[in-house]
Enzyme design. Structure first.
Site, PDB file in Angstrom:
ATOM      1  N   ASP A 167      66.141  39.471 -60.021  1.00  0.00           N
ATOM      2  CA  ASP A 167      66.364  38.225 -60.728  1.00  0.00           C
ATOM      3  C   ASP A 167      65.875  38.408 -62.177  1.00  0.00           C
ATOM      4  OD1 ASP A 167      67.259  35.241 -61.319  1.00  0.00           O
ATOM      5  OD2 ASP A 167      65.092  34.850 -61.231  1.00  0.00           O
TER       6      ASP A 167
ATOM      7  N   LEU B 228      61.919  29.864 -36.602  1.00  0.00           N
ATOM      8  CA  LEU B 228      61.070  29.754 -35.264  1.00  0.00           C
ATOM      9  C   LEU B 228      59.699  30.218 -35.590  1.00  0.00           C
ATOM     10  CD1 LEU B 228      63.824  30.756 -32.509  1.00  0.00           C
ATOM     11  CD2 LEU B 228      63.103  28.384 -33.168  1.00  0.00           C
TER      12      LEU B 228
ATOM     13  N   MET C  88      56.626  38.717 -40.020  1.00  0.00           N
ATOM     14  CA  MET C  88      57.593  37.959 -40.725  1.00  0.00           C
ATOM     15  C   MET C  88      56.903  37.712 -41.941  1.00  0.00           C
ATOM     16  SD  MET C  88      59.925  38.352 -38.783  1.00  0.00           S
ATOM     17  CE  MET C  88      61.162  37.807 -40.291  1.00  0.00           C
TER      18      MET C  88
END
Length: 159
Positions: A127, A75, A112
């Site tokens: 990673d 959203l 965000m």
């Protein structure tokens, strides 16, 4: 209780309409940590891992994540971000701290985007270093501050 902005009157999720909001300068800063052994941290600092420059790659990944947040978080609005920084503190004992800053001139905030940048930068460090250490721990991802918009300024209490 305040009405949830991403839920309509029928209880369905929806994207908030920001078309009537004023365009303002908005900034958000987030942080997070990745804990590791002294040996792993030293290899990252010495740029001696086989996958290459861990922090340069993590910085690019964080910037890319900020720009793609609306594709990851259902959203979130797509934003024309004007600035992203991803900085690392490798001086801490057995951990790296990442701090991200995101800016936009727009109708909705960039919290965000800053959090996505921090998370992705930390995941990229994991990673790239997992070949030498699989038990690294990512934690402490949080919003440190935000400015702009109707809700004004926010600062985490213990920053």
């Amino acid at each position: 209780m305040d009405k949830l902005s991403h839920i309509d009157e029928k209880g369905a999720a929806h994207m908030v309409d920001v078309s009537e909001k004023a365009i303002t300068s908005r900034t958000a800063i987030a942080e997070g940590y990745i804990h590791m052994s002294t040996e792993t941290l030293n290899q990252i600092k010495a740029n001696s891992l086989k996958k290459g420059d861990v922090l340069a790659t993590a910085r690019i990944a964080g910037i890319m994540a900020a720009k793609k947040t609306s594709e990851l978080i259902p959203l979130c609005h797509p934003l024309a971000i004007t600035k992203v920084t991803v900085d690392f503190d490798t001086s801490l004992k057995n951990k790296i701290r990442v701090e991200t800053l995101v800016k936009v001139g727009g109708q909705t905030g960039v919290e965000m985007e800053a959090l996505s940048a921090a998370s992705t930068a930390l995941l990229t460090i994991y990673d790239m270093a997992k070949a030498v250490q699989k038990d690294m721990i990512i934690d402490g991802i949080r919003l440190l501050s935000k400015e702009g918009g109707k809700s004004g300024k926010y600062e985490a209490i213990d920053t």
